[in-house]
Motif scaffolding. Structure first.
Motif, short mmCIF file in Angstrom:
data_model
loop_
_atom_site.label_atom_id
_atom_site.label_comp_id
_atom_site.label_asym_id
_atom_site.label_seq_id
_atom_site.Cartn_x
_atom_site.Cartn_y
_atom_site.Cartn_z
N LEU A 262 0.82 -1.21 0.00
CA LEU A 262 0.00 0.00 0.00
C LEU A 262 0.85 1.26 0.00
CD1 LEU A 262 -2.84 1.25 0.19
CD2 LEU A 262 -2.66 1.07 2.70
N GLN A 263 2.02 1.21 0.66
CA GLN A 263 2.87 2.41 0.72
C GLN A 263 3.30 2.87 -0.66
OE1 GLN A 263 3.07 -0.46 2.44
NE2 GLN A 263 4.63 -0.31 4.03
N VAL A 264 3.57 1.91 -1.57
CA VAL A 264 3.99 2.26 -2.92
C VAL A 264 2.85 2.94 -3.67
CG1 VAL A 264 4.80 1.34 -5.12
CG2 VAL A 264 5.70 0.41 -2.98
N TRP A 265 1.65 2.40 -3.54
CA TRP A 265 0.51 3.01 -4.23
C TRP A 265 0.21 4.41 -3.69
CZ3 TRP A 265 -1.49 1.25 -8.61
CH2 TRP A 265 -1.28 -0.09 -8.95
N LEU A 266 0.37 4.59 -2.38
CA LEU A 266 0.13 5.91 -1.81
C LEU A 266 1.20 6.91 -2.23
CD1 LEU A 266 -0.96 4.98 1.85
CD2 LEU A 266 -2.43 5.70 -0.06
N SER A 267 2.43 6.42 -2.47
CA SER A 267 3.51 7.33 -2.84
C SER A 267 3.34 7.92 -4.23
CB SER A 267 4.86 6.60 -2.75
OG SER A 267 4.95 5.59 -3.73
N ILE A 268 2.58 7.25 -5.11
CA ILE A 268 2.42 7.78 -6.46
C ILE A 268 1.32 8.83 -6.54
CG2 ILE A 268 3.27 5.64 -7.46
CD1 ILE A 268 0.43 4.95 -8.25
N LEU A 269 0.51 8.96 -5.49
CA LEU A 269 -0.55 9.97 -5.51
C LEU A 269 0.02 11.38 -5.57
CD1 LEU A 269 -3.18 8.47 -3.02
CD2 LEU A 269 -3.22 8.48 -5.54
N PRO A 270 0.97 11.75 -4.71
CA PRO A 270 1.53 13.11 -4.83
C PRO A 270 2.25 13.33 -6.15
CG PRO A 270 2.78 11.81 -3.23
CD PRO A 270 1.55 11.04 -3.54
N ILE A 271 2.77 12.28 -6.76
CA ILE A 271 3.42 12.44 -8.07
C ILE A 271 2.38 12.88 -9.10
CG2 ILE A 271 4.69 11.28 -9.91
CD1 ILE A 271 5.86 9.41 -7.85
N VAL A 272 1.23 12.21 -9.12
CA VAL A 272 0.18 12.55 -10.08
C VAL A 272 -0.35 13.96 -9.81
CG1 VAL A 272 -2.11 11.91 -10.92
CG2 VAL A 272 -0.44 10.13 -10.38
N MET A 273 -0.62 14.25 -8.55
CA MET A 273 -1.17 15.57 -8.21
C MET A 273 -0.17 16.68 -8.53
SD MET A 273 -2.90 14.53 -4.55
CE MET A 273 -3.29 16.23 -4.19
#
Length: 449
Positions: A262-273
């Motif tokens: 889950l940590q990896v999936w959460l880390s890509i959210l700020p990248i997209v935003m």
């Protein structure tokens, strides 16, 4: 058979030999003399079973060329896989995994060579009393001065490439030709290293070339798409969008069966935003520039995934040689396409570029620097991987984008809005979180193994 009793509980028996032995005159006294006692001691300590021939006591000499051939064998195969008789037993870094760090000295600051890997095969061949070999070789940590030199050279080469690449594209907006020249310059550089034996030359076979065709094709797509993006928008904007490469990596790898915590999936959210905010507020926004950076991410991610699957049988080829051959094949992919798409405009564009620059030598120097430093900063990335841990490398790669963005903004005086700077910072911070999360995932997998 000849039996000799010399005050010994059991007789000592000698087999007959074809060579005539000198006669031994034993004294008549019952007690053995010192000479006969010493002879007996030598006989007892050097006795052999009757059914075996004694080995030669002559010292074995090593041929003069053995050391040279041993050095060549180790240096020609940096990972110590030198022959079919010996199998690597140490834990050796997979060369195909290094291709994932191509977007980015170490022992040789000028980038002219690599240090020999003689320590690796030696440690890999050692075994304990139970027959188990050592699984890994302890790697000394780089000192603060070494880290400063590694990152300093790496960042400097990256900045030089981005600055002169953009300068050429500003006056000569033909990215297909410039991208082809950069691959050509890297190919020539590798041939020079191989010819002067500054870099071990890999053994090339037809299966190896066939296995490289796929990764080289995706590398070509990633490289030319980035060049197109650089020609359309500011360098800083392209690098912000290219920081979203982890998003594509996670998505494509998940489709192919890989699982991420889950940590990896959460880390890509700020990248997209962050990328979305930077794109909306970018002053030099251009649709072709945006799509070029996104397609570049897709190309490099597919290259990474495909290379890991197709190059499993060629782990004896180190990362720098692998990248060299990918550059060579990519040049043959890209240059014919460049002639077809832009060839008719090159002459006219060349005259316009000369009028804008003033001196032909200045334009030639810019093109040459962009080509040479494009290869050098990729070469330094492989040498950095040999000196530092993957986690340190990922952190350095994140900071590299920050340094490049700030440097190009200062050189080209690109206007930056506050929201644009905020979006860029959020995207790069997300890339840092992703590198931390994936590093923990790898450590957890190694502990389970």
């Amino acid at each position: 058979m000849l039996t000799l009793n010399i005050s010994c509980p059991s007789p000592v028996t000698f087999s007959k030999s074809r060579r005539q032995l000198p006669s031994i005159n034993a004294p008549s006294s019952p007690s053995p003399s010192p000479s006969s006692s010493s002879l007996l001691t030598r006989i007892q300590t050097q006795s052999y079973p009757l059914h075996q021939k004694p080995t030669s006591l002559r010292p074995q000499t090593t041929p003069k060329f053995s050391k040279f051939s041993s050095f060549t064998r180790i240096y020609g195969y940096p990972f110590g896989i030198s022959s079919k008789e010996t199998k690597p037993t140490g834990q050796i870094r997979d060369s195909s995994s290094k291709i994932s760090h191509l977007s980015e000295a170490c022992e040789f600051p000028s980038g002219f060579g690599r240090k020999p890997r003689s320590q690796i095969p030696k440690a890999a061949s050692e075994s304990n009393a139970g027959g188990e070999t050592e699984a890994a070789v302890a790697k000394p940590k780089a000192t603060t001065a070494q880290l400063a030199l590694i990152f300093g050279l790496w960042y400097f080469q990256n900045i030089v490439f981005n600055v002169y690449n953009k300068k050429v594209l500003n006056v000569f907006p033909y990215p297909w030709l410039l991208g082809s020249f950069q691959l050509f310059a890297g190919s020539v550089w590798m041939f020079i290293l191989w010819s002067l034996k500054l870099q071990p030359r890999p053994k090339i076979s037809k299966p190896f070339i066939v296995a490289l065709l796929g990764p080289a094709l995706f590398h070509t797509i990633g490289h030319i798409s980035a060049c197109v993006s650089f020609s359309k928008v500011a360098v800083s904007f392209t690098h912000v969008i290219k920081s979203s490469e982890p998003v594509f990596s996670v998505v494509f790898s998940s489709f192919l069966g890989d699982s991420y915590p889950l940590q990896v999936w959460l880390s890509i959210l700020p990248i997209v935003m962050g990328c979305a905010l930077a794109a909306i507020t970018e002053v030099s926004f251009n649709v072709q520039g945006l799509w070029g950076a996104l397609i570049s991410n897709v190309g490099f991610v597919l290259r990474n995934i495909y290379s890991k699957r197709s190059l499993q049988n060629f782990k004896e080829v180190d990362g720098l040689n692998l990248y060299g051959w990918i550059s060579i094949i990519s040049f043959f992919y890209l240059f014919p396409a460049a002639i077809f798409l832009e060839g008719s405009q090159w002459v006219q564009g060349y005259h316009k570029a000369l009028a804008a620059v003033g001196k032909p030598s200045t334009l030639y120097l810019w093109v040459l620097l962009s080509g040479v430093f494009y290869h050098l900063y990729n070469q330094s990335s492989y040498q950095a991987l040999d000196e530092i841990s993957p986690l340190t490398f990922s952190v350095g790669n994140t900071m590299k984008r920050v340094v490049v963005i700030i440097s190009t903004v200062l050189v080209f005086r690109n206007p930056v809005r506050p929201l644009n700077a905020l979006g860029s910072a959020v995207a790069i911070f997300g890339t840092f979180l992703y590198s931390q999360a994936t590093a923990k995932k790898k450590k957890g997998g190694e502990k389970k193994d």
